[in-house]
Design a protein around this motif. Structure first.
Motif, PDB file in Angstrom:
ATOM      1  N   THR A 185      -4.921 -39.993 -74.512  1.00 41.45           N
ATOM      2  CA  THR A 185      -5.886 -40.766 -73.829  1.00 41.45           C
ATOM      3  C   THR A 185      -6.007 -40.595 -72.331  1.00 41.45           C
ATOM      4  O   THR A 185      -6.920 -41.006 -71.772  1.00 41.45           O
ATOM      5  N   THR A 186      -5.096 -40.018 -71.630  1.00 47.99           N
ATOM      6  CA  THR A 186      -5.333 -39.544 -70.168  1.00 47.99           C
ATOM      7  C   THR A 186      -5.277 -38.067 -70.101  1.00 47.99           C
ATOM      8  O   THR A 186      -4.910 -37.206 -71.115  1.00 47.99           O
ATOM      9  N   ARG A 187      -5.747 -37.501 -69.136  1.00 50.56           N
ATOM     10  CA  ARG A 187      -5.510 -36.075 -68.877  1.00 50.56           C
ATOM     11  C   ARG A 187      -4.131 -35.478 -69.011  1.00 50.56           C
ATOM     12  O   ARG A 187      -3.663 -34.481 -69.424  1.00 50.56           O
ATOM     13  N   ALA A 188      -3.190 -36.330 -68.030  1.00 48.81           N
ATOM     14  CA  ALA A 188      -1.666 -36.044 -68.280  1.00 48.81           C
ATOM     15  C   ALA A 188      -1.414 -35.678 -69.778  1.00 48.81           C
ATOM     16  O   ALA A 188      -0.724 -34.669 -70.335  1.00 48.81           O
ATOM     17  N   GLU A 189      -1.808 -36.793 -70.490  1.00 48.05           N
ATOM     18  CA  GLU A 189      -1.373 -36.604 -72.242  1.00 48.05           C
ATOM     19  C   GLU A 189      -2.056 -35.433 -72.938  1.00 48.05           C
ATOM     20  O   GLU A 189      -1.401 -34.749 -73.596  1.00 48.05           O
ATOM     21  N   LYS A 190      -3.112 -35.119 -72.521  1.00 49.47           N
ATOM     22  CA  LYS A 190      -3.969 -34.221 -73.280  1.00 49.47           C
ATOM     23  C   LYS A 190      -3.405 -32.765 -72.533  1.00 49.47           C
ATOM     24  O   LYS A 190      -3.099 -31.652 -73.567  1.00 49.47           O
ATOM     25  N   ALA A 191      -2.895 -32.559 -71.287  1.00 48.32           N
ATOM     26  CA  ALA A 191      -2.490 -31.578 -70.793  1.00 48.32           C
ATOM     27  C   ALA A 191      -1.021 -31.001 -71.659  1.00 48.32           C
ATOM     28  O   ALA A 191      -0.776 -29.925 -71.706  1.00 48.32           O
ATOM     29  N   VAL A 192      -0.424 -32.215 -71.724  1.00 45.52           N
ATOM     30  CA  VAL A 192       0.903 -32.044 -72.422  1.00 45.52           C
ATOM     31  C   VAL A 192       0.674 -31.485 -73.943  1.00 45.52           C
ATOM     32  O   VAL A 192       1.261 -30.391 -74.333  1.00 45.52           O
ATOM     33  N   GLU A 193      -0.333 -32.101 -74.600  1.00 46.08           N
ATOM     34  CA  GLU A 193      -0.584 -31.400 -76.109  1.00 46.08           C
ATOM     35  C   GLU A 193      -1.070 -30.175 -76.028  1.00 46.08           C
ATOM     36  O   GLU A 193      -0.666 -29.004 -76.824  1.00 46.08           O
ATOM     37  N   ILE A 194      -2.028 -29.664 -74.977  1.00 48.74           N
ATOM     38  CA  ILE A 194      -2.490 -28.201 -74.848  1.00 48.74           C
ATOM     39  C   ILE A 194      -1.329 -27.458 -74.538  1.00 48.74           C
ATOM     40  O   ILE A 194      -1.488 -26.297 -74.965  1.00 48.74           O
TER      41      ILE A 194
END
Length: 227
Positions: A185-194
């Motif tokens: 839901t946040t950029r940080a969370e999406k960055a971890v996923e990517i």
């Protein structure tokens, strides 16, 4: 922020120069057969960053595989040292200045909105090829947020010394990622996923290289998109 100042005549000349440099310094450059099957019209390309060669290889790939002369984010210090990279499509970022960071990301988003490819190294600095975690920063997702319909395409570079004097470079083109489908839901969370996706892609590429599964690759100059 130092903007790009692309010069088509210079890009054409530099493409030929880069081809000669790569031929001279590498035994081979190959792409995984498991790579992307069709080129996107434009994309935000994200790459692991372990070598000085990464920028030149990316510039060369953009023109050779995608028929583009895109934009590349580059450290301001490097831009000042090699100002001619502006003519190739490089624009600067100064991570010591928050306002400059924002201007650079806005500039990248603008380039992507105009149908151009944008190339970025989320690790920020060169890191050893075997470093884990990769250590992605989340800035590239600002651009993705502004242009959510443009795919994010992960590309991995793996350098290796095989049975030859010169090194070999192996490339994997990942499947496009759509911003709205990325977990988090946040950029940080999406960055971890990517980052996890890119790590898996890089480790799979490494496994093919280490096991010498050479039939899994195609020489770069022979790569053709499927009809």
């Amino acid at each position: 922020m130092i903007p790009a100042a692309k010069q088509p005549w210079f890009q054409s000349i530099f493409q030929s120069i880069t081809r000669r440099l790569l031929t001279k310094h590498f035994h081979s450059i190959s792409i995984s057969k498991h790579s992307l099957k069709s080129p996107p019209s434009h994309a935000l390309f994200i790459l692991n960053h372990s070598s000085w060669w990464d920028g030149l290889v990316s510039f060369y790939l953009d023109r050779l595989l995608f028929g583009k002369s895109g934009y590349f984010m580059m450290h301001e210090s490097g831009m000042k040292r090699y100002p001619y990279f502006r003519y190739l499509g490089a624009f600067s970022i100064n991570r010591d200045n928050p306002k400059d960071i924002l201007r650079s990301l806005q500039y990248g988003a603008s380039c992507l909105s105009e149908g151009d490819n944008v190339w970025m190294f989320p690790q920020g600095d060169e890191r050893h090829l075997e470093t884990r975690p990769l250590g992605f920063m989340s800035g590239f997702l600002y651009i993705a947020e502004k242009q959510p319909h443009a795919p994010i395409v992960p590309i991995c570079y793996y350098y290796s010394f095989g049975h030859h004097q010169k090194p070999e470079l192996y490339i994997s083109l990942g499947e496009p990622l759509i911003y709205s489908n990325i977990i988090g839901t946040t950029r940080a969370e999406k960055a971890v996923e990517i980052e996890q996706i890119c790590t898996k892609q890089l480790d799979e590429l490494k496994k093919l290289v280490v096991s010498e599964a050479y039939d899994s690759f195609i020489p770069l100059e022979k790569w053709r998109w499927p009809e």
